[in-house]
Enzyme design. Sequence first.
Site, short mmCIF file in Angstrom:
data_model
loop_
_atom_site.label_atom_id
_atom_site.label_comp_id
_atom_site.label_asym_id
_atom_site.label_seq_id
_atom_site.Cartn_x
_atom_site.Cartn_y
_atom_site.Cartn_z
N TYR A 134 0.86 -1.18 0.00
CA TYR A 134 0.00 0.00 0.00
C TYR A 134 0.90 1.23 0.00
O TYR A 134 1.72 1.42 0.89
CB TYR A 134 -0.87 -0.05 1.24
CG TYR A 134 -1.93 1.02 1.41
CD1 TYR A 134 -1.95 2.18 0.64
CD2 TYR A 134 -2.92 0.88 2.37
CE1 TYR A 134 -2.91 3.14 0.81
CE2 TYR A 134 -3.90 1.85 2.57
CZ TYR A 134 -3.88 2.98 1.79
OH TYR A 134 -4.84 3.94 1.96
N SER A 135 0.75 2.10 -1.00
CA SER A 135 1.51 3.34 -1.09
C SER A 135 3.02 3.04 -1.02
O SER A 135 3.53 2.30 -1.86
CB SER A 135 1.05 4.30 0.00
OG SER A 135 1.60 5.59 -0.17
N PHE A 136 3.72 3.57 -0.04
CA PHE A 136 5.16 3.30 0.12
C PHE A 136 5.45 1.81 0.01
O PHE A 136 6.48 1.40 -0.54
CB PHE A 136 5.62 3.84 1.47
CG PHE A 136 7.06 3.59 1.81
CD1 PHE A 136 8.04 4.51 1.46
CD2 PHE A 136 7.43 2.45 2.49
CE1 PHE A 136 9.38 4.28 1.79
CE2 PHE A 136 8.76 2.21 2.82
CZ PHE A 136 9.73 3.13 2.47
N GLY A 137 4.55 1.00 0.52
CA GLY A 137 4.73 -0.45 0.47
C GLY A 137 4.77 -1.01 -0.93
O GLY A 137 5.29 -2.11 -1.15
N GLY A 138 4.20 -0.30 -1.91
CA GLY A 138 4.25 -0.76 -3.29
C GLY A 138 5.68 -0.84 -3.80
O GLY A 138 6.05 -1.76 -4.54
#
Length: 970
Positions: A773-777
């Site tokens: 998710y977001s940065f986790g992408g």
Amino acid sequence: MAPSKTEIAPLRAAKYPFGNIVDALRHAAAHTDEGIIVYHPNSISTSSPPQTVSYKDLLHQAEANATRLLQQKLCSPKSIVLVHFESALDSIVWYWSVLLAGGIPALTGPGMFSQNPADRERHLRHLSETLNSPVCLTRPALLAPFEEQTADDRIKARTVDEILAAPEIADVADAPLPALTPSSTDMLALMLTSGSSGNAKAVPLTHQQLLAAFRGKSTAASLRFPRSPFLSWVHMDHVANLVHCHIFAIVSGISQIQVPAPDLLINPAQLLNLISRHRVSRTFMPNFLCAKLRRQLESGSPEYILDPGLNLETLYIDTGGEANVTEVCIALQSLLSRYGAPDNVFKPSFGMTETVAGCIFNSHCPSYDHAQRHEFACLGKPMPGVRMRVTRLDTPSEEAAPGERGSLEVTGEVVFKGYYNNPAATAEAFTSDGWFRTGDLAFIDSNGNLHLDGRTKEMININGVKYLPYELDAALEQAQIPGATPSYFCTFSSRDATMDTEVVVVLYLPSYVESDDEARFSTQSSIIRVVAMHTRSRPRVVPLRPQDMPKSTLGKLSRAKLKTALEEGQFATQQQINDEAIRRYQQKTRASPETPDEAVILDIIKEQLEIRSDDDSFGVNDSILSIGATSMDLVAIIHRINKCLQPSQPLRLTDILKDSTARGLAVALATGAAPRSQDQSSTHVYDPVVTLQPHGTKSPLWLVHPGVGEVLVFVNLAHHITDRPVYAFRAKGFNAAAGLPETPFTSLEELFTTYRDAIKERQPHGPYAIAGYSFGGMVAFEVSKLLEQDGDEVRYCGSWNLPPHIKFRMRELVWEECVIHLFYFVGLMTELAAYTHKPTLQEFNRANRRLDAIRYLRQHCDAARWDELGLSEEYYLLWVGLASNMQSLAVDYEPSGSVKCMDVFVADPLSHVAKDRIDWVEGRLSAWKEFVREDVRFHDVQGAHYTMLNREYVEAFAGTLKNVLRERGL
């Protein structure tokens, strides 16, 4: 047709000194000092006083708002305006504002929306058509469903914040509000009968109808303390509050207390405290709440503290919405009598929106029902202004004999005359001689008292909330539960006197071998999780044989026949076999509490999740996350454990994410209370993995946290993934708050390899599915590369709304930006509100006073949400530091290399990043094509960057995710 013996003569009560409710408010404002006492969330047991709004203030505020509505052309005579709020006070103020502007308010709330986006769209389209394209007044936080509309003819939503902020028109600002004198037949409100499935009917309420109802209700009640206030915790879009409490109190010239439902549903004992403090004369308590209050009082638990000198002498309990178990009423009557409650304090009633709430009352409960040995309390006799009859099922033109089951019908000046803009439904609802068909099966006993005996509809009623069986069938089908045969689910409701409310029954056809106890248990657990996720209740599950579930020529199961067969005992053998097999498996695998703390924690978990205390299917080693607990359940469980056990080191939300079992939480309590030894600190090993959902046979789904580092955002999503385990990564450094030597990551390479190694430890072989998710992408992309470099197959690599080039955004996320994003992300304040404090946060940061910055921002955030999360200012400082550190690692990040495939989920972008989705995809997200060797796909999801996993969107998000995983061969 000859009149029924139970009919009541037409109303002949004294008139009020006004002929409409507008004049009733004016009268109350001019001749009384009464008003509305408003409790805000989590404020009942605090020292801060409730908010008070006098009827005089209400009238003045509504008149001012009405002027604005007219100036801004948002309301015209007889136009319908949706009044759509969560807060009771918002609903009240804007209801009167619309009415005084000459409009017709139609009250709704966020609870009317299904989690299914197609249902929401269909429902709003239906409302728009039925109510003639109304304007909707609401708050910014409730706009999302209205913004999803795609139809040309849509409901136009306006926030009251915008309306109040707009400048007044100079030449009309001082003009007086046109005098409003409604006729007795004018509509004062439209109330919806249902909402989540798109087939809502609008019930018009008139001034004449309400005044007649209030005369009848007053006569039937004969309150011992008629000048004492009313209290309601029901949402304002229900007649039980708008009419039966709010307007009724104004007409009666008395005050009213408005309380948020969660405060009383979690702790019903607080209702007694409020009744005593305010000398409440009338409130509403359905059977499930009565049963819960009874258990509280009988337990003697110190968690449920009653006020000293509790006095319930004024009490009158309206109860309805579901059948009242006589035994519960008897037991609770005895308990309440200790505090001065009068005899027969319960008033079971029958009522509908169409009858302006309760209109048939039992004034002698529980004494009459106890004497008659009724399993369920009767509903009594009609109040003045209403007549009732029961007609025969085989010959509807004839009245049923006493004790004979038939169709309940009502008539009288209190009963509505027809649905708004729906002649077909009106024609179907009324008999040829003008009686309203309620849709209920009933009988009248020899003493003229009404008893309900089932419903002609198949609606499932759990704790007063109604569910459609076919929706539960569909949810079970969509879950693709291993061990269950597709298309062979049948759900319905059942109930006996041992239950507080109806229970969902799930019949299914198993695909496992009958002797496989483990497969049987796993299948049943999955079914329970799916139903619990939708209904917050634990179902009764019965596996059947093929011959027990025949299908019609159209491939349908007969719900009615299967329900009858179950209730007649035809499946008793299958139920017994299943119960014995489940018990046999549990005896092999389940553990009992070994310490007092484990026992207390297990009881708290069961009560919060509404699992019967004697149900041993959930033990100390079972994960709370595995049975449908929401993120708010986790917050409530932590809060209740801390309140009950009062540990020297309170549990935090992070503890439940680290180990979500009763035993794990007990260990966390014991560990936190004991001094940390040097040996304990030196042996600590950071484990990044949080198990959100341990069940299922398909390849696990690995989820990488956003920039804030925590996994709470994934909890609700994990409930919708029932066919595979779901694991999430939690950033390094959070355990430092517990005194453990855990430092944040020092480089992206350390982060990537740590997460890769954790995946390989739990899932040695692919194919793999990983998303961020977001940065986790970005992290998901890099970890996927490492796995592929090792020769493993990654079939699903997901980037949820993150482009590949992020260093410029990472450079913008200085410390104060991280604070703002964290406080918004966890729901402490809106993004707009948080950014107004950015200059002050910068000053604190420059002065190296970061903890003071957190303390400052706390003063401006949602206090109730702060208390719910239960985290300290120091913990937020640590959390911001971790988020800031992690994102600072990426300020020079440049993507390189490639993965075999990628799926990019597209939500609304941040406003300062792209102007719309097209710009977002074409300008930023499409750059992923440079880093994918074979196949990159883009998938639209609902919501915005920070909201796409919110409760209103998560079901649709999960549906898209399941489809993608299936398409990728997972």
